[in-house]
Design a protein around this motif. Structure first.
Motif, PDB file in Angstrom:
ATOM      1  N   ASP A  23      -8.918  -6.331   0.570  1.00 47.98           N
ATOM      2  CA  ASP A  23     -10.216  -6.886   0.168  1.00 47.98           C
ATOM      3  C   ASP A  23     -10.309  -8.365   0.536  1.00 47.98           C
ATOM      4  N   LYS A  59      -4.246  -3.111  -2.047  1.00 42.02           N
ATOM      5  CA  LYS A  59      -5.686  -2.935  -1.843  1.00 42.02           C
ATOM      6  C   LYS A  59      -6.413  -4.277  -1.971  1.00 42.02           C
ATOM      7  N   SER A  71       0.824  -1.211   0.000  1.00 43.07           N
ATOM      8  CA  SER A  71       0.000   0.000   0.000  1.00 43.07           C
ATOM      9  C   SER A  71       0.856   1.258   0.000  1.00 43.07           C
ATOM     10  N   LYS A  93       0.461  -1.011  -5.383  1.00 45.01           N
ATOM     11  CA  LYS A  93      -0.648  -0.406  -4.624  1.00 45.01           C
ATOM     12  C   LYS A  93      -1.944  -1.183  -4.864  1.00 45.01           C
TER      13      LYS A  93
END
Length: 111
Positions: free
Chosen positions: A100, A96, A84, A92
């Motif tokens: 999730d 993410k 991140s 990145k």
């Protein structure tokens, strides 16, 4: 550094072939060889996903199977923390995605 890259390349080949057990072993080897190598930080995501792919929801409660999910969660967490903050857009994105996947991970059985 060379050993880490070589193991990372082999891991990616196994991952693409959907041989998740072999991929997990190679990702572990790559990380162990050079855990701070910025070029292989995505290994944490793919390692987590390799363990996630081996997990069988129908076998929840079996120690070996539950250990796979625990390893997946640990590596998704590491991936989220490391990726991140990356300057690379693809890293990145994996960071993410790790978050999730963590949100959807089954919880460990309670005693």
């Amino acid at each position: 550094m060379i050993k880490a890259r070589k193991a990372f390349k082999a891991a990616n080949q196994s991952y693409q072939a959907q041989d998740y057990k072999k991929a997990a072993e190679a990702y572990e080897e790559a990380i162990a060889a050079d855990p701070e190598n910025k070029d292989i930080q995505s290994a944490y995501f793919f390692l987590g996903n390799s363990y996630d792919q081996q997990y069988k929801p129908s076998k929840k409660g079996e120690a070996d199977n539950d250990a796979l999910m625990q390893k997946a969660v640990e590596n998704y967490t590491r991936a989220a923390e490391r990726l991140s903050a990356s300057a690379k857009p693809e890293d990145k994105k994996l960071g993410k995605l790790s978050l999730d996947y963590l949100g959807g991970a089954p919880t460990a059985p309670t005693s």
